[in-house]
Design a protein around this motif. Structure first.
Motif, short mmCIF file in Angstrom:
data_model
loop_
_atom_site.label_atom_id
_atom_site.label_comp_id
_atom_site.label_asym_id
_atom_site.label_seq_id
_atom_site.Cartn_x
_atom_site.Cartn_y
_atom_site.Cartn_z
N ASP A 15 0.83 -1.22 0.00
CA ASP A 15 0.00 0.00 0.00
C ASP A 15 0.86 1.26 0.00
N CYS A 16 1.94 1.23 0.78
CA CYS A 16 2.83 2.41 0.83
C CYS A 16 3.54 2.62 -0.50
N CYS A 17 3.94 1.53 -1.13
CA CYS A 17 4.86 1.63 -2.27
C CYS A 17 4.14 1.76 -3.62
N LYS A 18 2.94 1.23 -3.72
CA LYS A 18 2.29 1.17 -5.03
C LYS A 18 2.11 2.54 -5.71
N PRO A 19 1.87 3.61 -4.94
CA PRO A 19 1.72 4.91 -5.62
C PRO A 19 2.94 5.29 -6.47
#
Ligand code: URA
Length: 208
Positions: A120-124
């Motif tokens: 969730d943190c990295c996907k952006p």
């Protein structure tokens, strides 16, 4: 994991459309190198941002950096990467023709699967890379990459061997090279998958 301190960490912003894809990626990469939004920042040696042609029509997405990638700061440079290079060459692509990235940019300790909050943190960051590069075709390597991008929980068997439309991208799913190293019997299926991808690519990207 977003902590109070990390609220002020860099987060990817919408790309500046005045800039070329190479410039936009350069800006995004510089920001990502500062990211400390999840626990993997504590143990990583490198942020493995991704690399390749900033205007690639094909974007290859793996799971997470391993030890060699963490040491060098580049995606798919270990044994899996050597196999990926062969797979791409078999369908007429060199690394410089495509863009290669991962679902998450920092190595999980002992190469465990990425945790949901890490994704969730990295996907952006990855979504911004997709927006800047604007490829037509995605090759999703392994179930973690495919389930994450396609937001499903399907098996490899039900996702591979066909075109899957997602958000305007034409996606193909196949086995992760690390799985192929463990199970060489799956190489034939991977061969079929990438042949299918190539035939589709030639249709939708006739200018290469
Ligand atoms: N496995 C991946 O999923 N990505 C890499 O960059 C290397 C190994």
């Amino acid at each position: 994991m977003i902590t109070q301190e990390s609220l002020f960490d860099p987060v990817p912003e919408a790309p500046d459309r005045q800039k070329s894809p190479a410039e936009g990626l350069g800006d995004l990469r510089r920001m990502s190198l500062e990211c400390r939004q999840c626990r993997l920042a504590e143990t990583r040696n490198s942020v493995v941002f991704g690399e390749g042609n900033p205007e690639a029509r094909l974007f290859v997405i793996g799971e997470a950096p391993g030890a060699e990638e963490d040491a060098q700061g580049r995606p798919f440079v270990g044994r899996s990467g050597q196999l990926l290079d062969k797979i791409l060459l078999a369908i007429g692509f060199e690394r410089k023709d495509v863009y290669i990235g991962n679902i998450i940019k920092c190595r999980p300790p002992q190469n465990r699967n990425p945790l949901a909050d890490e994704i969730d943190c990295c996907k952006p960051w990855l979504m911004q890379q997709l927006e800047i590069i604007n490829p037509k075709v995605l090759l999703l390597l392994g179930r973690v990459a495919a389930n994450t991008m396609l937001a499903n929980t399907q098996s490899m068997g039900s996702m591979r061997g066909k075109l899957i439309g997602w958000n305007g991208f034409d996606c193909f799913v196949t086995y992760h090279p690390a799985a192929l190293l463990r199970n060489p019997n799956w190489k034939r299926l991977c061969w079929e998958d990438v042949q299918l991808l190539r035939a589709h690519y030639d249709k939708v990207c006739p200018n290469g």
